[in-house]
Motif scaffolding. Structure first.
Motif, PDB file in Angstrom:
ATOM      1  N   GLU A  87       0.776  -1.272  -0.063  1.00  0.00           N
ATOM      2  CA  GLU A  87       0.027   0.195  -0.089  1.00  0.00           C
ATOM      3  C   GLU A  87       0.840   1.125   0.277  1.00  0.00           C
ATOM      4  O   GLU A  87       0.401   2.265   0.192  1.00  0.00           O
ATOM      5  CB  GLU A  87      -0.923   0.094   1.159  1.00  0.00           C
ATOM      6  CG  GLU A  87      -1.750  -1.219   1.591  1.00  0.00           C
ATOM      7  CD  GLU A  87      -2.923  -1.243   0.120  1.00  0.00           C
ATOM      8  OE1 GLU A  87      -3.236  -0.184  -0.508  1.00  0.00           O
ATOM      9  OE2 GLU A  87      -3.534  -2.423   0.181  1.00  0.00           O
ATOM     10  N   GLY A  88       2.196   1.164  -0.066  1.00  0.00           N
ATOM     11  CA  GLY A  88       2.904   2.360  -0.143  1.00  0.00           C
ATOM     12  C   GLY A  88       3.488   2.662   1.401  1.00  0.00           C
ATOM     13  O   GLY A  88       4.043   3.797   1.547  1.00  0.00           O
ATOM     14  N   GLN A 126       2.468   3.779 -13.430  1.00  0.00           N
ATOM     15  CA  GLN A 126       1.352   3.394 -12.234  1.00  0.00           C
ATOM     16  C   GLN A 126       0.744   5.108 -12.013  1.00  0.00           C
ATOM     17  O   GLN A 126      -0.444   5.169 -11.663  1.00  0.00           O
ATOM     18  CB  GLN A 126       2.066   3.059 -10.911  1.00  0.00           C
ATOM     19  CG  GLN A 126       1.173   2.745  -9.762  1.00  0.00           C
ATOM     20  CD  GLN A 126       1.939   2.361  -8.705  1.00  0.00           C
ATOM     21  OE1 GLN A 126       2.741   2.959  -8.082  1.00  0.00           O
ATOM     22  NE2 GLN A 126       1.214   1.167  -7.952  1.00  0.00           N
ATOM     23  N   GLU A 127       1.745   5.870 -12.061  1.00  0.00           N
ATOM     24  CA  GLU A 127       1.248   7.353 -11.884  1.00  0.00           C
ATOM     25  C   GLU A 127       0.195   7.724 -13.069  1.00  0.00           C
ATOM     26  O   GLU A 127      -0.778   8.399 -12.772  1.00  0.00           O
ATOM     27  CB  GLU A 127       2.286   8.335 -11.421  1.00  0.00           C
ATOM     28  CG  GLU A 127       1.876   9.630 -11.088  1.00  0.00           C
ATOM     29  CD  GLU A 127       1.275   9.608  -9.757  1.00  0.00           C
ATOM     30  OE1 GLU A 127       0.462  10.607  -9.622  1.00  0.00           O
ATOM     31  OE2 GLU A 127       1.537   8.866  -8.968  1.00  0.00           O
ATOM     32  N   LYS A 132      -4.332   1.927  -8.480  1.00  0.00           N
ATOM     33  CA  LYS A 132      -4.557   2.060  -7.056  1.00  0.00           C
ATOM     34  C   LYS A 132      -4.496   0.611  -6.624  1.00  0.00           C
ATOM     35  O   LYS A 132      -4.504   0.212  -5.299  1.00  0.00           O
ATOM     36  CB  LYS A 132      -5.679   2.686  -6.576  1.00  0.00           C
ATOM     37  CG  LYS A 132      -6.054   3.907  -7.050  1.00  0.00           C
ATOM     38  CD  LYS A 132      -4.906   4.967  -6.453  1.00  0.00           C
ATOM     39  CE  LYS A 132      -5.036   6.303  -6.989  1.00  0.00           C
ATOM     40  NZ  LYS A 132      -4.080   7.177  -6.521  1.00  0.00           N
ATOM     41  N   VAL A 136       3.473  -1.138  -4.470  1.00  0.00           N
ATOM     42  CA  VAL A 136       3.878   0.320  -4.452  1.00  0.00           C
ATOM     43  C   VAL A 136       5.316   0.252  -4.392  1.00  0.00           C
ATOM     44  O   VAL A 136       5.965  -0.364  -3.452  1.00  0.00           O
ATOM     45  CB  VAL A 136       3.557   1.312  -3.481  1.00  0.00           C
ATOM     46  CG1 VAL A 136       4.205   2.805  -3.658  1.00  0.00           C
ATOM     47  CG2 VAL A 136       1.880   1.420  -3.614  1.00  0.00           C
ATOM     48  N   SER A 212       2.519   9.170  -5.974  1.00  0.00           N
ATOM     49  CA  SER A 212       1.524   9.855  -4.929  1.00  0.00           C
ATOM     50  C   SER A 212       1.053   8.522  -4.450  1.00  0.00           C
ATOM     51  O   SER A 212       0.206   8.734  -3.225  1.00  0.00           O
ATOM     52  CB  SER A 212       0.481  10.399  -6.025  1.00  0.00           C
ATOM     53  OG  SER A 212      -0.052   9.046  -6.866  1.00  0.00           O
ATOM     54  N   ARG A 213       1.296   7.338  -4.391  1.00  0.00           N
ATOM     55  CA  ARG A 213       1.031   6.266  -3.392  1.00  0.00           C
ATOM     56  C   ARG A 213       2.109   6.166  -2.399  1.00  0.00           C
ATOM     57  O   ARG A 213       1.891   5.422  -1.458  1.00  0.00           O
ATOM     58  CB  ARG A 213       0.711   4.959  -4.244  1.00  0.00           C
ATOM     59  CG  ARG A 213      -0.641   5.204  -5.117  1.00  0.00           C
ATOM     60  CD  ARG A 213      -0.667   3.758  -5.710  1.00  0.00           C
ATOM     61  NE  ARG A 213      -1.090   2.967  -4.679  1.00  0.00           N
ATOM     62  CZ  ARG A 213      -1.269   1.758  -4.716  1.00  0.00           C
ATOM     63  NH1 ARG A 213      -1.017   1.123  -5.749  1.00  0.00           N
ATOM     64  NH2 ARG A 213      -1.744   0.797  -3.735  1.00  0.00           N
TER      65      ARG A 213
END
Length: 362
Positions: A87-88, A126-127, A132, A136, A212-213
């Motif tokens: 999940e980052g 991914q970005e 989502k 990550v 961003s994740r």
């Protein structure tokens, strides 16, 4: 005395201390339009206050050059260390052994080596796609977490009886001058005003690449830190050290994210092992499942870590969390942030981003 069981007199004293501090100190972070002199910087060090230099690194070669194609050309197929999480949430606090458990652990990322160009392609794709669901990836390299041999914080209100000495704290691993050395010529070897004021060169210069994740949990470092946003944008949440009673810091057992079926006890891997599936869908119900392996042997121990998240104030608050007054800042390309030792910080990526930080053990 354990968390949640402090006496009324101590509660009253801490409440008064926190309230008075915030009455005398603004939540806003000073923003400078030019780099400070060594004397001006030293005033912030003595006051233990962060500040931002807007556009302080705008003229650097790195901020002008480090687009994706340039990084791909210079670093290319070199093998780099990559942190991977479902999940980052590398270096974070999670319930264990399941999401409804009251037991918390500190979990480190799975680590793998892969060609830089493949890592960069994964990150940017991914970005761009807004994916989502996939795991990550984040470029970071940290020193190992040593075991906690002392009881330095045993008498504090909100900690367990084991801890690690400040000198044992994990510091950054100087990856810009090692793993990413082809890029080192594009940045300053030190921050002159910090070097002159502290009379020390940086122990480490580190490169961070994410999207961003990418999120870091609320944490503190035992060193002076100057962070530069080279590419992209990043949100920071900052808490002063006096808010220690607010953050629920306590000793947590350590663990490591592992992919289901991975027998590597360190949670590491390599590019060949991870090539199948290219990192896609490595979460339960897709092409695999993530698990957490508790550290054993020499790696076992507890680490003092904040369990409170200012972005989710209703989750695991302490009796003093409502008195917290987080400062929130956003760094744009070329901005510099001075973060004093022992300040708590959390960041959230906004987009594809590249950052650098200079660390000095003062």
């Amino acid at each position: 005395m354990r968390h949640g069981k402090s006496s009324p007199s101590i509660n009253s004293t801490l409440t008064s201390l926190l309230t008075t501090y915030h009455e005398l100190n603004s939540q806003s972070i000073d923003e400078l339009t030019s780099e400070p002199s060594a004397l001006e910087f030293m005033r912030y060090v003595y006051q233990n206050r962060p500040f931002i230099v807007r556009g302080g690194a705008k003229g650097w070669k790195a901020t002008r050059r480090w687009g994706k194609e340039y990084l791909r050309e210079v670093v290319g197929e070199m093998s780099v260390r990559v942190a991977v999480t479902p999940e980052g949430n590398a270096d974070s606090v999670i319930p264990y052994p399941n999401p409804t458990s009251n037991t918390l652990i500190f979990v480190k990322p799975h680590e793998t080596d892969e060609p830089f160009s493949r890592f960069l392609d994964y990150l940017t794709t991914q970005e761009l796609t807004g994916d989502k669901s996939s795991e990550v990836k984040y470029a970071q390299t940290r020193m190992p977490y040593p075991p906690p041999p002392c009881s330095l914080l045993a008498n504090d209100l909100f900690t367990t009886t084991s801890c690690r000495k400040a000198s044992d704290a994990p510091i950054e691993n100087d990856n810009l001058r090692d793993e990413y050395s082809p890029l080192f010529a594009d940045v300053s070897r030190d921050i002159p005003w910090a070097r002159i004021a502290l009379q020390r060169s940086p122990e480490a210069i580190n490169l961070w690449i994410g999207n961003s994740r990418s999120v870091t949990a609320l944490h503190k470092d035992n060193y002076e830190n100057i962070y530069v946003q080279v590419v992209g944008k990043k949100h920071f949440v900052l808490l002063p050290p006096i808010e220690y009673p607010c953050v629920g810091e306590r000793g947590l057992q350590m663990g490591t994210y592992v992919r289901d079926g991975d027998d590597n006890k360190s949670g590491g891997g390599n590019a060949d092992e991870d090539r199948e599936g290219n990192g896609k869908g490595k979460k339960g119900g897709e092409k695999g499942k993530w698990d957490v392996r508790l550290d054993e042997g020499e790696e076992a121990g507890e680490i003092p870590f904040a369990t409170y998240d200012p972005d989710h104030p209703d989750v695991r608050p302490t009796p003093f969390s409502h008195l917290s007054r987080p400062s929130r800042v956003t760094l744009e390309e070329g901005d510099m942030l001075y973060l004093p030792a022992l300040w708590y910080d959390k960041f959230v990526g906004v987009c594809y981003m590249v950052g650098l930080n200079w660390t000095v053990l003062d």
